[in-house]
Structure formats: C-alpha cells, structure tokens
Scaffold this motif. Structure first.
Motif, short mmCIF file in Angstrom:
data_model
loop_
_atom_site.label_atom_id
_atom_site.label_comp_id
_atom_site.label_asym_id
_atom_site.label_seq_id
_atom_site.Cartn_x
_atom_site.Cartn_y
_atom_site.Cartn_z
N GLN A 834 0.76 -1.27 0.33
CA GLN A 834 -0.06 0.14 -0.03
C GLN A 834 0.77 1.28 0.23
O GLN A 834 0.60 2.19 -0.62
N GLU A 838 0.90 4.12 -2.86
CA GLU A 838 0.87 5.48 -2.47
C GLU A 838 2.03 6.32 -3.04
O GLU A 838 1.61 7.42 -3.38
N GLY A 841 1.48 5.45 -7.21
CA GLY A 841 0.43 5.86 -7.93
C GLY A 841 -0.17 4.99 -8.92
O GLY A 841 0.59 4.10 -9.42
N PRO A 842 -1.33 5.14 -9.71
CA PRO A 842 -1.66 4.37 -10.50
C PRO A 842 -1.07 4.44 -11.92
O PRO A 842 -0.62 3.27 -12.49
N LEU A 921 -3.31 -0.86 -4.62
CA LEU A 921 -3.54 0.24 -5.34
C LEU A 921 -5.19 0.69 -5.12
O LEU A 921 -5.55 1.63 -4.88
N ARG A 922 -5.92 -0.63 -5.33
CA ARG A 922 -7.30 -0.52 -4.97
C ARG A 922 -7.71 0.16 -3.62
O ARG A 922 -8.50 0.92 -3.19
N LEU A 925 -6.81 3.81 -3.32
CA LEU A 925 -7.67 4.77 -4.05
C LEU A 925 -8.98 4.80 -3.38
O LEU A 925 -9.67 5.78 -3.46
N HIS A 928 -8.58 7.46 -1.13
CA HIS A 928 -8.48 8.90 -1.65
C HIS A 928 -9.82 9.16 -2.24
O HIS A 928 -10.40 10.28 -2.28
N ILE A 929 -10.49 8.27 -3.22
CA ILE A 929 -11.53 8.60 -4.08
C ILE A 929 -12.66 7.67 -3.99
O ILE A 929 -12.97 6.84 -4.86
N MET A 933 -14.29 5.03 -7.02
CA MET A 933 -13.90 3.79 -6.93
C MET A 933 -15.32 3.09 -7.05
O MET A 933 -15.40 2.03 -7.58
N ALA A 962 -7.24 1.33 -11.73
CA ALA A 962 -7.79 1.79 -10.40
C ALA A 962 -7.65 0.56 -9.41
O ALA A 962 -7.78 0.84 -8.34
#
Length: 1124
Positions: A834, A838, A841-842, A921-922, A925, A928-929, A933, A962
């Motif tokens: 993780q 971070e 990023g993607p 990554l999931r 995210l 964050h979003i 998502m 994502a």
C-alpha cells in the motif's frame, strides 16, 4: 532679445549634448567590436588581407590604389562586401567630424557673446556647457583608443574609390582629423585655448559647491546629513536650498568637469590659486575617472604626460604626484567610510518614509540626494575595484555589504514610484500657492524687465497658477518641458554681455526659478530624475565584477535578504541604450537578461538547497516515530512490569521524539534554527518583488524558485530510497513514504515564507515519480522499485529462498544456512504494498505492470517453443484422454516437463505479485476517491457474454488502472496479443490448446520434488508451485480471450486432463515418486479457488472430492499433532 534667441544656445546645447552621447556610444561600439576577437571584422584578421592592411596603415591617408594595386587586389575582389560591412563604421567617424564642427561653432559663439556661467545661477546653461566640453574631450580620447581606426577608414575609402572612381568627399577632412588627434590631449588643449576664460569661470563656480559636497563621512555624521528625525520640530518643513538642483548633482560628474576642464585650460592652474586648489581637491578623490562606460582615464598619469611636454609646469607635475599619493593612501578608506555611513542613513530614511509616505513631499530632496550620493560611491567602488589591482590596501576596494546599499537605493526608487500621487499632490499645491505667488512678486520687484522677458515670466506664473489637485485625482498628464526650455532660453539670454536683464544681478529670481524647475520635475519627470540620480548602468559593463560582488555578498549571512538588489539593478541597463546605436541593443539585452537569470538562479538555488536541508531535518524527526523504533520502548516497559533484570548487552537507548524541543539555553542554535534563519532571509529577498522588467522581458523570481525546488525535491525524494543498483539495496516503501510525507508537509509550510504555488510543486514532483524518468531524465521511485522487485525479490522466488505466502498475503524469506537473506515480508506485506501504491500511484503501477507483463510474455514465448518441440506427442495425448494408461506413457515421452512447470511457476509468482500490487492500489484509491472507485467497480456489471471483446477490454483496462479485479487481465491480453506470431490464428489456437495439455500432464512430476511439500504455516509450497494455479487461470483466460473462445469450456478440459494425470499417481508403486502426492492434489483445489470460471462441482466428475479432503487432512496432520 529676438536676435540673441536666434542663436538658440539652449536648444543647441541640449541637442549637441544628446548627439554627443550618441556619437560616444557609436565610437564605444566600434572600439569594442574591433577589440573583440569574436566580433572583429574578418577583413582585419584574414591572412589574405594582411598586405592590404599593412599598406593602408603605412600610406594613410594618401593611398594610391593604382600604384599599390598588388597590395590592394583583395580589396578589389571584395569591394562590395567591404562597403556593405564598413559603411556604419565609416559614417560613425563622419558623425564625429560633424559633431566637432558644430561644437566648435557653438563654443565660439558663446565666447563671442561673453557668456557668464555660474552653476549656482544659470544651472542648466552651465551644466550643459561643462557636459558638452567633457563629452567632446571624452569622444576624441576614445577615438584615439581605436587601434584600427585608420585601417577602417582607409579600407572603406579604397573600396569606395574602386567602386565609384573617386574617393569619398568626406575622407580628406576625416583623415586629417584622425592625424590631428593622434595625440588627442595636446590637440585639445590647443583647440580650447580661445575658450580658457569661459571654462575657468564655469569651473570656478564650483569652488563652494564641490568642497561642500566632497566631505568625509565624519563630517556627514556630525551634520546629521539626510536625517529626517535629527530635529523633530522641522520634520514637516520642506527641504529647500538656494541651489536645489546642485544638491543632487553627481559628485563624480563634477570631478570629471574639474579634472578634464582644467587640463584643457591648464594655464589657469598657474594663474589662479583658487583654480589650483579646486583642481587638487578633485585630483585627490580618485585614482581613475570614467571616460565612458568601462573606459577609464588615469588622470594623474595623463596630467603628468601633458605637463611634462610643456615648459614651466614642474610645480604642476609635483602637485600631480602629491595628489596621486594622497589618493592612493586615503581615498579608499574615505570612500569605504562613506559607504558605511550611507548604508545606515539611507536605510533609516527609507524606513521612515515607508512608514510615513506623506513626508515624501517635503523631504523628497533628501531622497534624491541619498540616491545621488549612494550612486557616486557605488560607481567609485566599481571603477576602482576593476582597474586598481596593485594596492597596499585591497580591502578598501572590496565591499561584501554592497548588496545592502543597492537594496536601500531600490527601496527609495520603489517608494517614489509607489507614492507618486502623494508627491504630485504636494507639489501641485506648492507650485500653485507658493512658488507662483513668490515668482509674481519677484517679477514685480525687478528693476529692469523688458517686455519680451516679462511675457515669458508672466507665462510661467500663469502656468503655475492654473494647477489644481483635481488634475492629480483625474490622473491628467503634466508637461512642463516648455516651461523648462523657456527658462533655459532665458538663462542663455540673460547671461550674455550687454543684456538689459542681467541674471547674476537678480540672484533671487535665478534661485527661485531653479527651485521651480525642480518642483515641476516632481510632477512630470520623476522617472528622468531617478535615472539622473540613481542610474547603475556601469554594472552592465563590468559583468565579471558584478558577479564577483554578488558572490561576496552571498557568502555574508547578513546580506542574504538584500541579494534581490542585484537582479533589480539589471532593470536599469535598458537606459544606457541610445537611438544612434541600435546595433548594441541585442548585445546589451542578452547580457542584462543573462546576468539577471544567473543571479536569480543562484539565489533560488541556495534557497531550495536550504529548503531540502530542512526537509531532511523534518524527515529525521519523523523517522523517530516509525513503528520499528517502538519495539525497544515496549520491551523495556514489559521487562519493567515483570521486574526482569536489564541485560548488559542491551542496545544503547535512543533519543525519544520531542527531546529536540527541550532547550536549556536559548543561545544554543541547532542546525534547524540556522537553516530556518537562512531560509527566512532568502525568502525575504525572493518575495521582495513580484516581477522584474529587464529589456521588456518580464521576469518572475518566484518561478525560478519553483523550478529549482522541483528539481531538488525530485532528487531528494529519490535519495530517500537509498537505491543502489549494483548491490540492489533499497529502503522499504513505508519508510520512504514516511519521509516523503515529512518532505511534503514541510514544503506546504513554505507558503508561509514565500509566495509560491506549493500545491503545484508537490503535484508535479510526485507525478514525476510515477513515470519511468523525471523531467531531467533521471530515474524515479517507479523505476527504482520496479527494478528492485523484479531483480531482487521475484528473481529469488525461483530458487526457493523466497516463497509466496497466501496466509500472510506476502512473500516470505525462508531460512538458509550460511546465507544472509533480506526479509522479503518487510518489502511485500500489505502495508508495504500500500505504501508503494501511495508512492508511485496508478501511473507507476501501470509501469510496474508493463514490466511484469514483459517478463510473462518472454516466458510464454519459451513455453510456445517447448510446445512446438513436443507437438506430435501432445497431439496424441490430447486425443487419448479416455485412455489413461496410454496417456501416461505418452506423457513420459515429453521432454522438458519440469521446464514447463518452472516457467508456469515463474509466471504465477509474477501474477501473484501483480495481484498484491493491484489490491494495494485499490485500497489506497478507496481511501482517496471512494465515490469514484464505487462507480469504477460496478462497471463489471454491464459486461455480458454478448459484449464485444474490444469494449470488454476497454472497461477492464479502466478497472485495472484503479486496482479493481477483472475476470480477464487486460494488461496480459494486450501483452500476449502484441507478441509477434508468424503462424496463422488457427495454428496459434491449436498451440494454446496443446500448451494447456502440456501443463496438465506435467503436474504429476511435481510429486517427486522434495520442494513441493505443502507448508501449512504459509499455505503454499516451498517451490512456489501453488502459484501455478493463478498462472494457469490467468494465461488461459488471456489466450482464449485473444482467440475469442469460451474460457470456461477450455478450463474444464484442462481440469479433465489434470485430474486424469494426477489420478495416475495413485497407481505408482515407487514411494519416492509419490512422496508429495497430497501436496500436489491441492493444486486442483487452488486452481478452482483462484478461477472465476470454475466451481468445485465441476471437478467431482473427474477427480473425487474425497481425495482432496484426504490430501488436506494429510498435509495438515503435522500441525494438528503439534497443536494437539
């Protein structure tokens, strides 16, 4: 008066002074062009022209092109080019000749009319006259320094004569002029003999002004010079003088007038003690004076040479030597003390006026005096620091505090521009309600006032009376050029002999009008006055010294906040351009912008370095809070509770977080204190101006800091990883993330110091870390971690040193004797993955996936080759599924079965790692979003069997970016479809089917491998064969998606072949071959668990579930016995 006005003394003086400056600029440009090897004309350096150059030099000015045709043949060949390139040079000398004629005519007229000159009475007239004489002298001294002057004129004339059949009409007079001025000073003294009296009278008018202005710092200090608050009662009283314009007249200009003027009329030095005293005072001020720009005049040497050539001047030679000795021993320290005084006094003045801008009205004279005095001292230092190299006191010519003096000058200039309206309101009232009234009374009291003079002076009164405050409020443009020119004309008329109105007999009128002229300039010519009193263009012609001064100031911590003054001074340089020499514009523009860029680069470089140092300090504080450092504290607490004795070999205790804030003595400075102070100073200088205008270029200091900080922050973040490609050492992502957060946290706090877009900087820097290389082409976190995970972690999984553990969702290092292995779980557990997501990023994850896919495709390519080698056998195996015994025999004939499984294991390991990265990554995210998502994750619901493959892959690609899970890995599909296949799609599909068969019938061989033992703790096999389950599912799904076939049907077929092959293990009698049979059976269970296309009931027809149940019980028996 009308007849006298026709002579236009005022207009001619104004025009000729401007023309003289223009011709000086042109001659300077010619000299610099001829002395610069890079810019020098090729005709002067080419070997083919050598004989022509020598011939012209020897024969000048009578060059016969016929008798010297052999020497001048190359000029004949290139005459058109020579004319084209030398025309500007030639006509520049013609301009000198015309200027000389006009000046001589004007000076003669002024002598004929017995002009009276006094700087205190007719200021404009006297100043214009003395300026013209010095400009004229400087011009011919400069011309004599152009070594190639005869060659330039002679070559042009030869080319002109060859083209036109006759020489240029101006050439004879021009050539004679050059010959006459081979020894310029001697010729000039002869030429000025008729004008001695007028020059001496004009210079003698300085005998009170020059000593008053040429005081030492102690005398300035005792007189409270430039102090607004020394006498508080008079603070609001206007600063006035009978000689207003003389108060800010440059001392350097007066020095040049006196030295050059008395050299031209040297007889006055022998006849008049006052002249000698004034001349000696000026000679003791400096060791050299400005001729023009960076061309200087060593006046002591020049005077000695002149006097040595004359009889009766032995005393003057002695005087000159004494003056030189006095200047050498004392002038340096005198000027150093003056600069020290001005730094503090001008700073005090600037501070008071900034607090009380209303004082700018009454005390504006102090501002121009302060600017003029400071400019003179800076100019003196620049000139001497560059030209006086041999001295007993070199410290007198070095000033590391020059930045402060430059800065306060710029502060005063800025105040005048900012509060221009305040000044205008004050002087509009002053002119209309005081000056106009007093002038009217003075005119009325004149004993003699002819009609024409009366009309002119009445117009002065009318112009001043009509002024009102509304004009300032309405921002109307003022223009008093006409009034000032009329006064200039009136000075000329009233200063000649036998005029009815004699100006020297009406000193009150002269003083009042000179004061009014100054007041009108406050309304319409503030910029011109600023240029006159504080122009620092000499720095443009001493770039090396300018940079040296900047460097010296940069090394002094007290001067850091003033460094912005250096780039601000570059904005002055455009004022040295003259319309008569447009060709030097690009040269000076390039130099000025280059200097400004260099200064801002250096300032922002050091500021950004300081910021990065503070980032590291913050990171060190943040590092103390990392979880790994809490173990010792927890251990101590537990031992203390259990009352265990402290071990003698215990680790040394670490400093607890927060102890750095405890101060026993506030005088003790830490590194962070010093860096914060330095940063504050740099930010003050960067914040001082929002923009600079240098030669019509708008320069933003903050943008320089932004670009510098981006570059250094990018490198600093990369250094946090400690990545060493040779030894494959790297920091854990979580530690790097902690450091990055500390960096970004501090960078955000910088916005309290300096006005920059911190959010943009952080976004740009972190976004660059998600790419393969940054803006400078250097590696990023993405590249470093991609290389490390591929080369260090994943590569070692194939050796059995590291295994993938589904139980802990990480890769785990297995203990190996006599081998030091890093802890893989510390780099691949959920928190580390993780942290990696971070950091990069993607985009970074996509880059990582692309490299993982490249390794997978290379393994698939090798698998295809193995299938091709065993194609016939595999085809028979595929067609004999219902004949287990025969199929087993055929399987034994296959070559490289172990190689196939090893490659599938490698693919499985890579895909498991990618799955871990995608999950991380999931999760990141989702934090964050979350709402976005949620929308991305439900996209899978719109996919149906009828969905086109391209549309399906597009949706899956979005979801995969994502971190969302997909039925088919789009990256793998794209990577495999991009492989170059020279075979038809049908043949490729056949190879895919045979590959699945090959993998299925190769599984039984794993039972004999001792590394295939199932590890209950990690829920995986020591040789990572459990990863093959994911590889089979993902590879099958990708390959059959490419061929647009039903994935589920083909996986069922694979289950059938795999089950049949594994069931044959039960019939094997050799126990060594079936040692890990139960561990291998579990692969079928993993295969179904991993697959979204298979279910457990699909396995029952071909492989009884009871075998799986028994296999689980068997592999977990050692664990059950231990726990039991």
């Amino acid at each position: 008066m009308s007849q006298t006005l026709q002579l236009k003394f005022a207009e001619r003086l104004s025009i000729l002074n401007d023309r003289g400056r223009g011709v000086l600029v042109r001659m300077y440009n010619v000299k610099k062009t001829c002395s610069d090897p890079k810019a020098k004309l090729p005709y002067l350096t080419e070997k083919s022209m050598e004989s022509a150059v020598k011939c012209i030099t020897r024969k000048f000015p009578t060059i016969d092109i016929r008798s010297n045709s052999s020497h001048l043949s190359n000029i004949q060949k290139e005459k058109s080019e020579i004319l084209k390139n030398l025309t500007n040079f030639y006509h520049s000398f013609v301009d000198v000749m015309e200027f000389r004629e006009n000046v001589n005519e004007l000076l003669t007229s002024m002598d004929n009319y017995q002009m009276y000159l006094d700087i205190n009475v007719n200021y404009d007239l006297t100043k214009g006259y003395l300026d013209l004489i010095v400009t004229y002298t400087s011009l011919f001294l400069l011309v004599s320094r152009i070594d190639d002057r005869k060659v330039l004129l002679g070559m042009y004339n030869c080319a002109y004569e060859m083209s036109n059949g006759s020489s240029d009409s101006s050439f004879p007079k021009l050539a004679q002029m050059l010959l006459d001025y081979d020894h310029p000073l001697k010729k000039l003294t002869e030429e000025f003999t008729p004008h001695w009296k007028l020059i001496a009278d004009a210079l003698l008018s300085l005998q009170a002004l020059f000593p008053r202005r040429n005081l030492k710092a102690e005398e300035w200090r005792s007189a409270h010079l430039l102090s607004v608050i020394s006498v508080p009662v008079t603070m609001l009283n206007p600063a006035i003088s009978d000689t207003m314009q003389c108060e800010y007249l440059s001392l350097e200009v007066m020095e040049r007038w006196i030295i050059i003027g008395f050299l031209l009329c040297h007889n006055s030095l022998n006849l008049d003690p006052a002249c000698l005293r004034l001349w000696k005072d000026a000679m003791q001020c400096s060791l050299c004076i400005e001729l023009f720009r960076d061309e200087v005049l060593f006046h002591h040497k020049l005077a000695e040479e002149l006097f040595s050539s004359m009889k009766g001047y032995n005393k003057r030679i002695t005087d000159t030597k004494e003056c030189k000795e006095e200047a050498s021993s004392k002038s340096g320290s005198i000027h150093r003390e003056k600069r020290i005084f001005l730094r503090s006094t001008v700073k005090e003045l600037s501070t008071i006026l900034a607090e009380e801008p209303g004082l700018l009205g009454p005390k504006v004279l102090f501002v121009f005096m302060a600017l003029s005095f400071s400019r003179d001292e800076i100019s003196w230092l620049v000139r001497h620091a560059e030209n006086i190299t041999k001295t007993k006191t070199p410290e007198d010519y070095v000033d590391s505090n020059i930045a402060e003096l430059l800065f306060v000058m710029e502060e005063l200039r800025a105040l005048l521009r900012k509060f221009k309206k305040v000044i205008q309101r004050y002087f509009v009232s002053y002119l209309a309600h005081f000056d106009a009234v007093v002038l009217n009374e003075t005119i009325q009291n004149l004993c003699v006032c002819p009609e024409e003079e009366s009309v002119i002076m009445s117009s002065f009164v009318n112009s001043l009376t009509s002024l009102n405050i509304k004009q300032v409020d309405n921002e109307e443009a003022f223009n008093f050029q006409g009034l000032r020119l009329d006064w200039f004309r009136l000075q000329a008329y009233t200063s000649i002999a036998k005029t009815p109105l004699v100006l020297r007999e009406n000193l009150k009128l002269a003083s009042l009008m000179n004061t009014i002229v100054f007041h009108t300039k406050m309304l319409d010519n503030l910029h011109g006055l600023l240029e006159e009193t504080s122009d620092l263009t000499p720095f443009c012609f001493y770039p090396r010294l300018f940079e040296k001064m900047f460097s010296q100031s940069s090394e002094d911590p007290t001067q850091l906040q003033y460094l912005i003054a250096f780039p601000m001074v570059c904005s002055h340089f455009s004022s040295c351009i003259h319309d008569m020499c447009p060709e030097e514009y690009p040269v000076l523009q390039k130099r000025s912008i280059g200097l400004c860029n260099n200064f801002l680069d250096e300032i922002t470089k050091h500021a950004s370095i300081c910021m990065i140092e503070l980032c590291y300090e913050q990171r060190n504080l943040s590092e103390k809070l990392l979880p790994k450092y809490t173990a010792q504290t927890i251990s101590k607490a537990v031992n203390k509770k259990r009352k265990k004795p402290v071990s003698k070999k215990a680790e040394p205790s670490r400093e607890k977080p927060g102890t750095e804030s405890q101060r026993k003595d506030r005088l003790i400075d830490t590194n962070m204190d010093k860096h914060h102070l330095t940063l504050t100073e740099y930010c003050m200088t960067i914040n001082h101006v929002r923009e600079l205008i240098v030669f019509d270029h708008i320069i933003l200091p903050n943008e320089y800091l932004t670009s510098q900080l981006e570059v250094r922050l990018t490198r600093a973040i990369m250094r946090l990883t400690g990545y060493n490609q040779a030894t494959q050492e790297i920091s854990k992502p979580s530690e790097v993330l902690s450091g990055v957060k500390a960096f970004i946290g501090f960078i955000h706090s910088i916005s309290h110091y300096v006005n920059i877009d911190v959010a943009r900087i952080c976004k740009d820097v972190l976004l660059q870390q998600s790419q393969a290389v940054d803006a400078n082409g250097e590696i990023t976190l993405t590249t470093a971690y991609t290389n490390w995970y591929l080369e260090s972690l994943l590569r070692q999984t194939s050796t059995g040193i590291i295994i993938h553990s589904p139980a802990v969702r990480a890769f785990v290092s297995m203990p190996v004797e006599n081998m030091l292995v890093f802890n893989a779980e510390e780099y691949s557990d959920v928190s580390e993955m993780q942290a990696l997501a971070e950091l990069i990023g993607p985009y970074g994850m996509k880059h990582l996936s692309e490299h993982l896919m490249w390794h997978i495709t290379s393994q698939v390519s090798e698998l295809r080759k193995l299938v091709v080698e065993n194609m016939d056998i595999l085809a028979q195996v595929k067609s004999n599924l219902q004949k287990p015994d025969f199929m087993t025999q055929l399987a034994k004939r296959l070559t490289s079965a172990d190689n196939v499984l090893k490659r599938m294991t490698i693919i499985g390991v890579i895909l498991n790692f990618r799955s871990m990265a995608q999950e991380a990554l999931r999760d990141v995210l989702l934090g964050h979003i979350p709402f976005l998502m949620g929308s991305i994750q439900i996209l899978s619901d719109i996919i149906s069997p009828a969905t086109d493959t391209k549309d399906m892959l597009a949706i899956y690609e979005l979801m995969s970016a994502a971190g969302a899970s997909c039925l088919v890995d789009p990256a793998l599909v794209i990577a495999l479809s991009n492989q170059k296949n020279e075979i038809s799609p049908e043949e490729d599909y056949r190879l895919t089917n045979l590959l699945m068969v090959y993998i299925a019938v190769s599984l039984p061989s794993l039972a004999s491998d001792p590394m295939s033992l199932y590890n209950q703790e990690h829920q995986g096999h020591r040789n990572n064969i459990h990863c093959a389950a994911k590889a089979i599912n993902e590879i099958a799904a990708a390959l059959y998606t490419i061929h647009k076939k039903d994935i589920q049907i083909h996986l069922k077929q694979f289950l059938a072949f795999a089950s049949m092959s594994l069931l044959q293990i039960g019939q094997e009698t050799d126990k060594l071959l079936v040692k890990n049979r139960e561990s291998i059976y579990l692969i079928l269970h993993m295969l179904i668990e991993e697959s979204p296309f298979l279910e457990m009931d699909m396995l029952e027809p071909s492989f009884p579930y009871v075998l799986l149940r028994n296999a689980f019980r068997e592999v977990y028996r050692p664990l059950m016995m231990t726990t039991g």
